[in-house]
Scaffold this motif. Structure first.
Motif, PDB file in Angstrom:
ATOM      1  N   UNK A 187       0.721  -1.089   0.153  1.00  0.00           N
ATOM      2  CA  UNK A 187      -0.512  -0.139   0.278  1.00  0.00           C
ATOM      3  C   UNK A 187       0.946   1.226   0.213  1.00  0.00           C
ATOM      4  N   UNK A 188       2.223   1.244   0.572  1.00  0.00           N
ATOM      5  CA  UNK A 188       2.754   2.272   0.092  1.00  0.00           C
ATOM      6  C   UNK A 188       3.525   2.571  -0.703  1.00  0.00           C
ATOM      7  N   UNK A 189       3.313   1.283  -1.586  1.00  0.00           N
ATOM      8  CA  UNK A 189       4.336   1.845  -2.743  1.00  0.00           C
ATOM      9  C   UNK A 189       3.253   2.151  -3.688  1.00  0.00           C
ATOM     10  N   UNK A 190       2.553   1.768  -3.522  1.00  0.00           N
ATOM     11  CA  UNK A 190       1.281   2.627  -4.808  1.00  0.00           C
ATOM     12  C   UNK A 190       0.869   4.408  -4.578  1.00  0.00           C
ATOM     13  N   UNK A 191       1.071   3.944  -2.786  1.00  0.00           N
ATOM     14  CA  UNK A 191       0.756   5.586  -2.465  1.00  0.00           C
ATOM     15  C   UNK A 191       1.457   6.406  -3.017  1.00  0.00           C
ATOM     16  N   UNK A 192       2.959   5.782  -2.670  1.00  0.00           N
ATOM     17  CA  UNK A 192       3.903   6.433  -3.149  1.00  0.00           C
ATOM     18  C   UNK A 192       4.314   6.933  -4.914  1.00  0.00           C
ATOM     19  N   UNK A 193       3.845   6.063  -5.914  1.00  0.00           N
ATOM     20  CA  UNK A 193       3.333   5.748  -6.942  1.00  0.00           C
ATOM     21  C   UNK A 193       2.567   6.833  -7.508  1.00  0.00           C
ATOM     22  N   UNK A 194       1.476   7.172  -6.387  1.00  0.00           N
ATOM     23  CA  UNK A 194       0.217   7.912  -7.037  1.00  0.00           C
ATOM     24  C   UNK A 194       0.338   9.332  -6.760  1.00  0.00           C
ATOM     25  N   UNK A 195       1.991   9.546  -5.247  1.00  0.00           N
ATOM     26  CA  UNK A 195       2.253  11.023  -5.282  1.00  0.00           C
ATOM     27  C   UNK A 195       2.343  11.652  -6.366  1.00  0.00           C
ATOM     28  N   UNK A 196       3.443  10.415  -6.885  1.00  0.00           N
ATOM     29  CA  UNK A 196       4.866  10.609  -8.033  1.00  0.00           C
ATOM     30  C   UNK A 196       4.157  11.309  -9.798  1.00  0.00           C
TER      31      UNK A 196
END
Length: 475
Positions: A187-196
């Motif tokens: 989930x954290x990897x997906x959130x960071x990708x969304x923010x990026x």
């Protein structure tokens, strides 16, 4: 004289010769002293004055009280305003009692002013009609500050996580419906990708790890939304807050462990020679406390000279961690809230009553009913509630106790009963530094039932339903 029943009464009716009382407020305190009259034997002199709540003013007050020969000072527990008065007066060598405001309510029908409240408090102190509240020593108070701040920051971090989940809902991202923890590795990897700036749901779903990879199709559907730049900006702020709080929580946990290790009473005593380490086993509330538990691989060691079993000494946190439902964090909170000296609580019932885990008995005429347990210490009750909930899911004596009670009194009362049993276990472990916890097992009651009585009860139930019962022993 009619025959009656003798009852135990708490004898606190002695007259204290020289007493003082302080009705505290935020910026000041109203002080009252009562001392014998210099010339008249049966008369007392009452003096009332106001002092500031600053350190220098309280130190000056302490010198005045010592000069007057005050034997005992009582302070009403109003918010946190009592702390400077109690700490500084105790440091000066005075006997200070912190008393519950509920116990010192002014009589109705009389004017209520700070001056009259101080006089009333002083009179109660003089006649021994008050009970002191539990004020832990300085080391435990320091530990409390750390554990309570950790609990508060944990709640703050949870609120930030909830805000981020709400933000994802606004962006039509349903990640929480597929992933159990959106703040885990995937989930954290997906959130960071969304923010990026990554918006392709298929690319985002490829970031899943572990068991979440088998939910690829559901992830693609959940990650299809309208996550734009302003969502990314807010999500970045919230994640930074969560990370900062996580770092502070780790720092507090390390400090808590260091603080407990520095308390002399928290270190294990040297093992005493003799069977069971010299500690007698005690059976109470379905648990066995013993310095040596036969057959327990972690509890016994052998003296190489005598061949006798010795109790393996453990730090207090590790001994509490052995109790079903209690983890290291909960053990640290319990130590911070109740302390390590059980001399403050002569029996387990005193500790349970102080924690407000025993219902009040209300009797009027022929009617008896149970009252509410009360509020109690919120940090302690939260830790015990979580421990009881965890213990209820285990195949242990405490878990079976919950399952036996929940059918009869409901879930909430059953959890309170289990929390009470856990606190009784804690009292025994803290009262005896060499005691170790040994669970009696989920089948403790089942293996000790009266089989003949149980058989008769079941036969009577079947007969009441109209059946003819013939018993035949099994081969």
């Amino acid at each position: 004289m009619p025959a009656g029943q003798q009852v135990e009464v708490d004898e606190r009716e002695e007259i204290v010769g020289r007493v003082a009382a302080i009705d505290v407020a935020k910026a000041s305190g109203m002080v009252c002293i009562r001392v014998p009259h210099a010339a008249k034997a049966d008369k007392r002199v009452t003096t009332v004055w106001q002092v500031g709540s600053t350190t220098n003013a309280i130190l000056e007050l302490a010198d005045q009280l010592v000069g007057e020969g005050i034997e005992r000072v009582v302070v009403e527990s109003t918010s946190d305003y009592w702390r400077p008065f109690v700490y500084l007066l105790e440091a000066r060598g005075l006997v200070v009692w912190l008393v519950n405001a509920h116990d010192v309510k002014h009589l109705p029908g009389r004017p209520k002013t700070d001056k009259l409240d101080a006089v009333w408090l002083c009179k109660l102190n003089e006649r021994g009609m008050l009970r002191p509240s539990f004020v832990p020593p300085a080391q435990i108070r320091r530990l409390r500050d750390y554990t309570r701040l950790r609990a508060d920051l944990t709640a703050d971090r949870t609120r930030h996580k909830q805000r981020l989940e709400k933000l994802l809902e606004d962006a039509l991202i349903k990640l929480g419906t597929v992933a159990t923890d959106i703040f885990g590795v995937s989930g954290r990897a997906m959130l960071e990708a969304l923010i990026a700036g990554q918006r392709d749901p298929k690319m985002l779903a490829e970031l899943a790890r572990g068991r979440l990879r088998v939910k690829h199709a559901a992830l693609v559907q959940a990650l299809t939304g309208r996550f734009d730049d302003h969502h990314a900006e807010l999500a970045r702020m919230l994640l930074d807050q969560i990370d900062a709080l996580s770092g502070q929580l780790d720092q507090l946990t390390a400090r808590i462990e260091q603080t407990i290790a520095a308390i002399p009473a928290a270190t294990p005593p040297a093992p005493a020679p003799g069977p069971g380490g010299g500690t007698a086993a005690t059976l109470h509330a379905g648990i066995e406390l013993a310095g040596s538990v036969p057959g327990h691989p972690d509890s016994d060691s052998v003296d190489p000279q005598t061949g006798e079993l010795l109790a393996t000494p453990l730090p207090v946190v590790d001994r509490l961690d052995e109790v079903a439902g209690i983890g290291r964090h909960a053990a640290q909170v319990i130590i911070a809230e109740v302390g390590l000296d059980m001399g403050q609580f002569p029996t387990p019932a005193h500790l349970v009553s102080w924690a407000r885990l025993s219902p009040r008995t209300i009797q009027s005429g022929a009617k008896h009913r149970a009252g509410a347990t009360g509020k109690g210490n919120p940090y302690l009750k939260a830790a015990l509630g979580e421990a009881a909930t965890a213990a209820a899911k285990t195949d242990t004596f405490l878990g079976e106790r919950y399952r036996r009670l929940v059918r009869r009194i409901g879930k909430r009362k059953a959890l309170v009963a289990v929390a009470r049993s856990i606190l009784v276990i804690v009292w025994h472990l803290l009262a005896d530094p060499t005691a170790r916890f040994h669970d009696l097992g989920a089948d403790y009651h089942a293996s000790r039932i009266d089989r003949d009585r149980k058989t008769r009860n079941l036969v009577h139930q079947l007969q009441a339903l109209g059946h003819k019962v013939t018993l035949q022993p099994a081969a």
